[in-house]
Scaffold this motif. Structure first.
Motif, short mmCIF file in Angstrom:
data_model
loop_
_atom_site.label_atom_id
_atom_site.label_comp_id
_atom_site.label_asym_id
_atom_site.label_seq_id
_atom_site.Cartn_x
_atom_site.Cartn_y
_atom_site.Cartn_z
N ASP A 257 0.83 -1.21 0.00
CA ASP A 257 0.00 0.00 0.00
C ASP A 257 0.87 1.26 0.00
O ASP A 257 1.53 1.58 0.99
CB ASP A 257 -0.90 -0.03 1.25
N GLY A 258 0.83 1.98 -1.13
CA GLY A 258 1.65 3.18 -1.26
C GLY A 258 0.90 4.47 -0.93
O GLY A 258 1.36 5.56 -1.26
N GLY A 259 -0.27 4.35 -0.31
CA GLY A 259 -1.05 5.54 0.03
C GLY A 259 -1.89 6.01 -1.15
O GLY A 259 -1.96 5.33 -2.18
N ASP A 260 -2.54 7.18 -1.01
CA ASP A 260 -3.53 7.64 -1.99
C ASP A 260 -2.99 7.66 -3.42
O ASP A 260 -3.68 7.27 -4.36
CB ASP A 260 -4.04 9.03 -1.62
N ASP A 261 -1.75 8.14 -3.60
CA ASP A 261 -1.19 8.21 -4.95
C ASP A 261 -0.09 7.16 -5.16
O ASP A 261 0.66 7.22 -6.13
CB ASP A 261 -0.61 9.61 -5.22
N GLY A 262 0.00 6.21 -4.25
CA GLY A 262 1.02 5.17 -4.36
C GLY A 262 2.44 5.68 -4.18
O GLY A 262 3.41 4.96 -4.43
N MET A 263 2.59 6.94 -3.76
CA MET A 263 3.93 7.56 -3.77
C MET A 263 4.49 7.85 -2.38
O MET A 263 5.52 8.51 -2.27
CB MET A 263 3.87 8.90 -4.54
N ARG A 264 3.82 7.35 -1.34
CA ARG A 264 4.26 7.70 0.02
C ARG A 264 5.75 7.41 0.22
O ARG A 264 6.51 8.29 0.63
CB ARG A 264 3.42 6.91 1.05
N VAL A 265 6.17 6.20 -0.09
CA VAL A 265 7.58 5.84 0.14
C VAL A 265 8.47 6.33 -1.00
O VAL A 265 9.63 6.71 -0.78
CB VAL A 265 7.71 4.31 0.35
N ILE A 266 7.93 6.39 -2.21
CA ILE A 266 8.70 6.91 -3.36
C ILE A 266 9.18 8.33 -3.05
O ILE A 266 10.35 8.67 -3.27
CB ILE A 266 7.84 6.90 -4.64
N LYS A 267 8.29 9.16 -2.50
CA LYS A 267 8.66 10.56 -2.18
C LYS A 267 9.75 10.61 -1.10
O LYS A 267 10.64 11.46 -1.17
CB LYS A 267 7.43 11.34 -1.73
N ILE A 268 9.66 9.72 -0.13
CA ILE A 268 10.69 9.70 0.92
C ILE A 268 12.04 9.34 0.29
O ILE A 268 13.06 10.00 0.53
CB ILE A 268 10.33 8.68 2.03
N ILE A 269 12.05 8.32 -0.55
CA ILE A 269 13.31 7.86 -1.18
C ILE A 269 13.91 8.99 -2.01
O ILE A 269 15.11 9.27 -1.93
CB ILE A 269 13.06 6.60 -2.04
N LEU A 270 13.07 9.65 -2.82
CA LEU A 270 13.61 10.71 -3.70
C LEU A 270 14.08 11.91 -2.90
O LEU A 270 15.03 12.59 -3.29
CB LEU A 270 12.55 11.11 -4.74
N THR A 271 13.43 12.18 -1.78
CA THR A 271 13.87 13.30 -0.95
C THR A 271 15.22 13.01 -0.30
O THR A 271 16.06 13.89 -0.15
CB THR A 271 12.80 13.60 0.13
#
Ligand code: SAM
Ligand code: NAG
Length: 330
Positions: A257-271
């Motif tokens: 489950d990546g959250g509403d836009d599937g990007m919860r963890v993706i955004k953390i990694i890119l940050t």
């Protein structure tokens, strides 16, 4: 493109040479047909493949096709039939066959599998190839610059699960070192078991840690990194309910489950990436097909991160699935 693994090489053994076997003695093909029939009657998906995998496993083979004619014709022992029954009953409860067997292959590695740790999916194997290609491309560039140093890339994996990606990379890139992180103790434990099973403990550090926006300080002592790789939770939350019963009942849903836009963890990694990566270092991500556009927009809105979307690669079903993102040097 879902997890069925060990690829469906499952065509029935046409014309197996057992025509003279006595009917009451159950041979492997008899037992496969028996359980296939039970699975079908109970609405279990991939009935034939499931039955073949279980019977082959108990007979010490990976696939039904690889059983030799001797094993195909010999009547099964009572113990073998009982083992098959026990495993088949788990499958009847919709347990994924990978958990039923307790092991599965990822690339050429045999890995232990245990619920609820995420089962590696076949498409993820292509993520490994992309990193291996990028690494050899970098090596060629270095060699042509007459550098004599042996490359020993440092790789961070966020969300190692069973260890499939980390261990594959260690095998395919002989001088590499990996920091493998997962927030779940069950995953960290399983990665550790698989590391020892494959005798790869010398080049990996496994960390039980929930990666967040503040994780750079903790992770940096192992860096700076040449690569960050992740198959993060990327399913859009609204899609979670429509996943297969096998997944919903047995796998850790937090792994998907990546959250509403599937990007919860993706955004953390890119940050985190700019502070963890070497100049020109790369992030490789597996994502949902809707993510390449979303990530590109998000990177445009965050120019301070100095990250460029270098390439989008398709999976074997033709869907955009893998992102190569590179750090620009200042
Ligand atoms: C889709 S699974 C991938 C597992 C494995 N890499 C594979 O491809 O088979 C995602 C993994 O990321 C872990 N995870 C999710 N969020 C995390 C976070 N914030 N920090 C560390 N691990 C996380 C989950 O526990 C899960 O094991
Ligand atoms: C990980 O951190 C997030 C916040 O970033 C939190 O919501 C979640 O519960 C934490 N998970 C674990 C297993 O610690």
């Amino acid at each position: 493109c879902r997890a069925s693994g060990r690829s469906a090489r499952g065509a029935a053994a046409g014309g197996w040479p057992c025509a003279l076997a006595r009917p009451r003695l159950m041979t492997a093909p008899d037992v496969v047909s028996y359980w296939q029939n039970v699975f079908e009657k109970n609405g279990i998906p991939e009935a034939r493949e499931s039955s073949e995998y279980i019977v082959s496993f108990v007979l010490g083979a990976k696939t039904f096709q690889s059983l030799d004619s001797k094993k195909l014709c010999a009547p099964l022992t009572a113990v073998q039939q009982e083992q098959i029954q026990q495993l088949s009953c788990k499958r009847l409860e919709r347990m994924p066959v990978q958990y039923v067997l307790g092991e599965w292959d990822f690339q050429d590695l045999n890995l232990k599998m245990r619920p609820p740790v995420f089962i590696p999916r076949p498409e993820t194997e292509d993520l490994i190839s992309l990193i291996v290609e990028e690494e050899s491309r970098k090596c060629e560039a270095k060699n042509s610059a007459l550098s004599v140093a042996i490359p020993s890339p440092v790789i961070l994996e966020v969300g190692c699960g069973s260890g499939a990606i980390a261990l594959s990379l260690l095998c395919k890139i002989p001088q590499s070192r990996v920091l493998a992180v997962d927030k779940e103790e069950t995953a960290v434990d399983l990665t550790r078991e698989n590391v020892h099973r494959l005798q790869l403990q010398d080049r990996i550090h496994i960390l039980h840690h929930n990666v967040s926006y503040g994780s750079a300080k903790l992770l940096l002592p192992w860096g700076p990194m040449d690569f960050i790789v992740s198959n993060p939770p990327y399913v859009f939350h609204e899609d979670m309910a429509s996943l297969d019963a096998e997944i919903l009942r047995y796998e850790d849903l937090d792994a998907l489950d990546g959250g509403d836009d599937g990007m919860r963890v993706i955004k953390i990694i890119l940050t985190l990436a700019p502070s963890l990566l070497k100049d020109s270092g790369s992030v490789f991500l597996e994502v949902d097909p809707r993510h390449p556009d979303l990530v590109e927009d998000w990177l445009c809105a965050h120019p301070d991160l100095l990250l460029t979307l270098r390439a989008v690669h398709k999976d074997f079903c033709g869907k955009p699935r893998f992102l190569h993102i590179q750090k620009r040097s200042r």
